[in-house]
Scaffold this motif. Sequence first.
Motif, PDB file in Angstrom:
ATOM      1  N   UNK A 123       0.869  -1.187   0.000  1.00 15.54           N
ATOM      2  CA  UNK A 123       0.000   0.000   0.000  1.00 15.54           C
ATOM      3  C   UNK A 123       0.896   1.224   0.000  1.00 15.54           C
ATOM      4  N   UNK A 124       0.595   2.175  -0.893  1.00 13.96           N
ATOM      5  CA  UNK A 124       1.466   3.337  -1.034  1.00 13.96           C
ATOM      6  C   UNK A 124       0.609   4.555  -1.337  1.00 13.96           C
ATOM      7  N   UNK A 125       0.745   5.592  -0.529  1.00 16.89           N
ATOM      8  CA  UNK A 125       0.028   6.845  -0.746  1.00 16.89           C
ATOM      9  C   UNK A 125       1.013   8.000  -0.613  1.00 16.89           C
ATOM     10  N   UNK A 126       0.864   8.987  -1.487  1.00 14.52           N
ATOM     11  CA  UNK A 126       1.772  10.127  -1.433  1.00 14.52           C
ATOM     12  C   UNK A 126       1.098  11.396  -1.934  1.00 14.52           C
ATOM     13  N   UNK A 127       1.682  12.511  -1.550  1.00 15.45           N
ATOM     14  CA  UNK A 127       1.325  13.830  -2.061  1.00 15.45           C
ATOM     15  C   UNK A 127       2.642  14.531  -2.369  1.00 15.45           C
ATOM     16  N   UNK A 128       2.824  14.972  -3.627  1.00 15.59           N
ATOM     17  CA  UNK A 128       4.104  15.544  -4.037  1.00 15.59           C
ATOM     18  C   UNK A 128       3.880  16.795  -4.863  1.00 15.59           C
ATOM     19  N   UNK A 129       4.860  17.677  -4.841  1.00 12.44           N
ATOM     20  CA  UNK A 129       4.771  18.888  -5.652  1.00 12.44           C
ATOM     21  C   UNK A 129       6.166  19.343  -6.086  1.00 12.44           C
ATOM     22  N   UNK A 130       6.210  20.040  -7.201  1.00 17.21           N
ATOM     23  CA  UNK A 130       7.418  20.682  -7.715  1.00 17.21           C
ATOM     24  C   UNK A 130       6.968  22.038  -8.239  1.00 17.21           C
ATOM     25  N   UNK A 131       7.091  23.075  -7.421  1.00 16.41           N
ATOM     26  CA  UNK A 131       6.429  24.355  -7.640  1.00 16.41           C
ATOM     27  C   UNK A 131       7.430  25.442  -7.994  1.00 16.41           C
ATOM     28  N   UNK A 132       7.120  26.193  -9.073  1.00 11.11           N
ATOM     29  CA  UNK A 132       7.922  27.344  -9.484  1.00 11.11           C
ATOM     30  C   UNK A 132       7.072  28.601  -9.389  1.00 11.11           C
ATOM     31  N   UNK A 133       7.522  29.582  -8.615  1.00 13.72           N
ATOM     32  CA  UNK A 133       6.790  30.828  -8.500  1.00 13.72           C
ATOM     33  C   UNK A 133       7.050  31.708  -9.729  1.00 13.72           C
ATOM     34  N   UNK A 134       6.392  32.844  -9.795  1.00 11.26           N
ATOM     35  CA  UNK A 134       6.488  33.739 -10.934  1.00 11.26           C
ATOM     36  C   UNK A 134       7.941  34.047 -11.286  1.00 11.26           C
ATOM     37  N   UNK A 135       8.258  33.923 -12.573  1.00  6.64           N
ATOM     38  CA  UNK A 135       9.601  34.177 -13.117  1.00  6.64           C
ATOM     39  C   UNK A 135      10.661  33.260 -12.515  1.00  6.64           C
ATOM     40  N   UNK A 136      10.231  32.116 -11.964  1.00 10.66           N
ATOM     41  CA  UNK A 136      11.146  31.118 -11.368  1.00 10.66           C
ATOM     42  C   UNK A 136      12.001  31.693 -10.239  1.00 10.66           C
ATOM     43  N   UNK A 137      11.453  32.654  -9.519  1.00 13.64           N
ATOM     44  CA  UNK A 137      12.243  33.247  -8.444  1.00 13.64           C
ATOM     45  C   UNK A 137      12.508  32.241  -7.327  1.00 13.64           C
ATOM     46  N   UNK A 138      11.523  31.390  -7.047  1.00 13.56           N
ATOM     47  CA  UNK A 138      11.662  30.361  -6.026  1.00 13.56           C
ATOM     48  C   UNK A 138      11.157  29.035  -6.578  1.00 13.56           C
ATOM     49  N   UNK A 139      11.744  27.952  -6.113  1.00 12.61           N
ATOM     50  CA  UNK A 139      11.301  26.616  -6.468  1.00 12.61           C
ATOM     51  C   UNK A 139      11.186  25.799  -5.173  1.00 12.61           C
TER      52      UNK A 139
END
Length: 431
Positions: A123-139
Motif C-alpha cells: 500500500x502506497x500513498x503520497x502527495x508531491x509537488x514541484x512548484x515554481x513561482x512567478x519568473x522562477x524566483x523560487x522553487x
Amino acid sequence: MRCMRYLSTFLLLYFACLQNSFAQVVSIQDSSIVLRDTSQFVDSRLYDVVDLFQDLNPFRKADTTSTQKTRSGISYLPNINYNPSIGFQIGLKAVGGVYLGDKKTTSMSIFATSANYTTRGIFYAYLAHDTYTKDNRWNLKGNLVGAKLVGLDYGLGMGVPLENPEVDEAIMNNPERDRYVNHYNVYGFSERLYKQLLPGMFVGGGVFFELKRQVRTSSEFNTSPNVIYSGWNNFNATQNNNNGLMFNLQYLTRDNPNSAYTGIYTDVVLRMNQIWMGSQKNAYQLQTDVRKYWQLSERRPNHVLAFWNYGSYNIGGSLFYLDLPGTGKDPYARSGRGYTNGYFKGISFFYSEIEYRFPILKNQFLSGVFFANVQTANDQMGTKLFQQWQPAGGGGLRVLFNKMTRTNLCIDYAFGKFGQRGLFLGLNEAF
C-alpha cells in the motif's frame, strides 16, 4: 498479431475508465501545438485521449458557439500499473500542471497525489509537488508519504561471484540471485526550497524525515542481507530513522518536466543524516541527477534523443541497509528498467541511460521509444565502483494522455541479465 490484439483490448478498457474524468479549468486558445519558444516548429493539431473520447462520444452535441471549451491541466485516472517489483497495481492518481507566471519565464509547476494497492501486498500513498513561482524566483519541491512496502532483495553489489568469500560475504554478494523479501512500513516527509541566482540556476536546502518500522525479512534461509549488513555496521535491523538536512544546487533549461524536447536538468544534492535529528548514524551522501535532451527535428518536436545519469556517492558515515542507493532508488523510482527495484545496490551507485524517442502519428497521439541503460555499484566485500557493470534495454509505446501538460501513458517492455525482464506501465517519461 495476438500481442497487438491484447494491447488494443487493454487500451480500450483502460481509456474507458477515464471518460468524463477531466475538470474544466485551463483554457486553450486554439488547437495548435503551442510550445514555449518553439511554437514555430509544428503546425499540426495535437490529439490526446480526451479528444479521442470526444470524437467517439455518440451523445456529443455539436458546438455552435465560437468559444472554445476549456480544458484541464489536471488528469484524474485509475492508477493501473505493473512492473516486476510491485506486481499488478490498482489505485487512484491525480496529476496536474499549472504555470504560476508567464510561460516564457516560468517553468510548469507539477502536483501529484496517489493511493495504490498491489498484488504483492503493497500500500502506497503520497502527495508531491514541484512548484515554481512567478519568473522562477523560487522553487519548492516536497512530498509526504505513507506506505506498507514489500521489497524484493538480492543482496549487496552487482551479483558477480567473489573469490573465496566467507559465508556472510557469499550471502551478501548472492551470485545465485536467491530472493529475499523485506516487509516494512514507511512514513516520510521532505521539503526543499530553492532561490534562483541566475536564469535557470537555483541554490537551496531542505529537511527530510523518513521512519521505517517493523522491518522483517521472509525467506527460506536462516539469515538475510539486512541482518548481516546491520551487524557489520551496528544498525538496529528492525527499525530506522533516516532524518537529516539537504543542500542543493540545481540548473535547468528543459522546456517541460513531463516530456522534455530540449534543454538540460541538473540537480546536485548533499544529504546529511544527523544523529541529533533522530538518525541511528551520521551519514553523508552526494547525489547527482543530470538529464540532457536533443531535439532531432524542427518539424516533429517529439523526435528526441535523451540522456540521463544518476549517481549517489558515499562521502562519509553509513546508511541503513534499506536506504542504500541502487536500482530504482532514484527520487522518482524510474531507473533501471529491466530489473526489479533494488536488484543491484551498494554503498555508492552510478547509473546512465540513453533513450531514443520518435513520433509515430503526426498528431503525436502515438509515439515510441527505444532505451538502453547500465549501472554499477561498490560493496563492502572488495568490489569497487566502476569495476563491474550490468546492462539492460528495451522499447515502448507512448499514448498522449493530456496535451495540456504533455503527459504520456508509457508502456515499456525491458529486459536485463539473470533472466530479469518485464512490462512497465506508468504516466510520464522515466526521465
